[in-house]
Scaffold this motif. Sequence first.
Motif, mmCIF file in Angstrom:
data_model
loop_
_atom_site.group_PDB
_atom_site.id
_atom_site.type_symbol
_atom_site.label_atom_id
_atom_site.label_comp_id
_atom_site.label_asym_id
_atom_site.label_seq_id
_atom_site.Cartn_x
_atom_site.Cartn_y
_atom_site.Cartn_z
ATOM 1 N N PHE A 131 0.862 -1.190 0.000
ATOM 2 C CA PHE A 131 0.000 0.000 0.000
ATOM 3 C C PHE A 131 0.888 1.226 0.000
ATOM 4 O O PHE A 131 1.873 1.289 0.736
ATOM 5 N N GLN A 132 0.531 2.212 -0.837
ATOM 6 C CA GLN A 132 1.253 3.475 -0.845
ATOM 7 C C GLN A 132 0.262 4.632 -0.949
ATOM 8 O O GLN A 132 -0.686 4.574 -1.740
ATOM 9 N N SER A 133 0.484 5.641 -0.135
ATOM 10 C CA SER A 133 -0.329 6.851 -0.222
ATOM 11 C C SER A 133 0.585 8.062 -0.154
ATOM 12 O O SER A 133 1.765 7.958 0.190
ATOM 13 N N ILE A 311 -4.501 9.034 -2.804
ATOM 14 C CA ILE A 311 -4.204 7.712 -3.350
ATOM 15 C C ILE A 311 -3.629 7.925 -4.752
ATOM 16 O O ILE A 311 -4.325 8.419 -5.641
ATOM 17 N N PRO A 312 -2.363 7.582 -4.971
ATOM 18 C CA PRO A 312 -1.742 7.862 -6.274
ATOM 19 C C PRO A 312 -2.288 6.962 -7.379
ATOM 20 O O PRO A 312 -2.528 5.772 -7.165
ATOM 21 N N ALA A 313 -2.480 7.535 -8.540
ATOM 22 C CA ALA A 313 -2.946 6.751 -9.683
ATOM 23 C C ALA A 313 -1.903 5.734 -10.105
ATOM 24 O O ALA A 313 -2.230 4.685 -10.673
ATOM 25 N N ARG A 347 0.934 -5.917 -7.425
ATOM 26 C CA ARG A 347 -0.385 -6.519 -7.649
ATOM 27 C C ARG A 347 -1.462 -5.774 -6.854
ATOM 28 O O ARG A 347 -2.644 -5.807 -7.217
ATOM 29 N N PHE A 348 -1.058 -5.108 -5.769
ATOM 30 C CA PHE A 348 -2.023 -4.388 -4.937
ATOM 31 C C PHE A 348 -2.297 -2.975 -5.459
ATOM 32 O O PHE A 348 -3.235 -2.318 -4.995
ATOM 33 N N GLU A 349 -1.489 -2.498 -6.393
ATOM 34 C CA GLU A 349 -1.667 -1.146 -6.940
ATOM 35 C C GLU A 349 -3.046 -0.965 -7.583
ATOM 36 O O GLU A 349 -3.755 0.003 -7.254
ATOM 37 N N PRO A 350 -3.502 -1.864 -8.481
ATOM 38 C CA PRO A 350 -4.834 -1.683 -9.053
ATOM 39 C C PRO A 350 -5.966 -1.895 -8.052
ATOM 40 O O PRO A 350 -7.062 -1.351 -8.230
ATOM 41 N N THR A 362 -3.500 12.243 -9.517
ATOM 42 C CA THR A 362 -2.585 12.110 -10.654
ATOM 43 C C THR A 362 -1.376 13.005 -10.405
ATOM 44 O O THR A 362 -1.419 13.976 -9.663
ATOM 45 N N GLY A 363 -0.253 12.655 -11.052
ATOM 46 C CA GLY A 363 0.959 13.444 -10.853
ATOM 47 C C GLY A 363 1.596 13.244 -9.506
ATOM 48 O O GLY A 363 2.513 13.948 -9.124
ATOM 49 N N ASP A 364 1.058 12.282 -8.735
ATOM 50 C CA ASP A 364 1.625 11.927 -7.422
ATOM 51 C C ASP A 364 1.664 13.114 -6.473
ATOM 52 O O ASP A 364 2.517 13.203 -5.610
ATOM 53 N N ALA A 365 0.757 14.045 -6.631
ATOM 54 C CA ALA A 365 0.585 15.183 -5.719
ATOM 55 C C ALA A 365 1.806 16.077 -5.635
ATOM 56 O O ALA A 365 1.914 16.902 -4.738
ATOM 57 N N SER A 366 2.762 15.901 -6.548
ATOM 58 C CA SER A 366 3.988 16.701 -6.447
ATOM 59 C C SER A 366 3.833 18.034 -7.152
ATOM 60 O O SER A 366 2.934 18.232 -7.932
#
Length: 366
Positions: A131-133, A311-313, A347-350, A362-366
């Motif tokens: 998991f990544q946020s 939540i990053p795309a 595999r957990f990304e989708p 989108t753009g990873d909030a950067s």
Amino acid sequence: MTTPVHRLKRTARSRHTALAALAVLAVALSTLTACGSKGSGVTLELSAPLPDKVPGGTVIRIGDPTIQSIVQVSGLDKELADAGVRVQWANISGGPQSIQAFRGNKLDCSSVADIPSLFAAWTGTSTKIIFQSVTVDPLQHPIYELGVAPGVKVTSLADLRGKKIAYSAGQAQGALVLRVLQKAGLTQKDVDLVDLTSTGDSYVTALGSEAVDVAPLGAANVKVYEEKYSSGSAIPTGIRDDAATIYCLTSSVQDAAKAAALKTYVAVRTKALLWQNQHPDEYAKAYFEDNQGLSPADARAIVALDGTAGIPASWDNADQRLQQTADLLAEQQYHKKLEVSTLVDRRFEPVEAAAAGSDLVTGDAS
């Protein structure tokens, strides 16, 4: 080629500190039991699709205190139960505690920043990030600031030269210190790094007692520190520090039953973060007031500092930042080079993306 003396001393000192911290943590972990874990015993290849159906009786042991509070107050615990997922919650988060629990097979997964997955690999514990946020506008809502001891003059990163700085090699705070020095054009030789694991308000105490001049403090501890020591201060780092992950024992992800349960947990956790964004007052009360014991005013103030969870795309940017951090630590702390793609289970990304729906960042909030 002869190894420089300063390198041997620093490496030995870091290892001694890490071992001492783990020994202390063993007592805190004694209440957790390996017998609470229940999987299928059926091995799932890491390249195989994640199963959808959770076998009856499957238990996953999770150290994720913030999300535990949100899941319970939001009603998302019913979604876990309806899917057949039983969570054994552990009051554990962060690298030292989680790695110790992993080594004793007393935990399946834990919430951490990005550094613990690297140190787990470097110290022989196999884990996977599931998991990544991110934080929306991360530089406007930093996780850490640099606390400055009373009477010490530090108003910019350049002022760090010659200062005693609290440093924990295996935690996110330690990596942040190295990145701060890099940004300031300084090296470890230009400062005095004081080995000190960050637990509770240990860095607040170290600053107040003048054991260190500077220490990275989380938002809650900045407030505690400035209230306790009126002459203390804090300055921003200007560095992105919002990495937030769930990492798990590889053996847990390879258990078919646990993998199915974790698939459900990732989806529910995604919804919990989005609920947190939409219900800041309820989140403040459930976690910071009821769990952490803060006053309503302090709880709301910290939530306001936290910013919006995203939540990053795609995990591409997060993985790239993790690789950069791994490369820096390998160079500065004399670890082996590490390919971080081996630590991330995409595999957990989708699963995460599907649960977020149109709320993806989108753009990873950067």
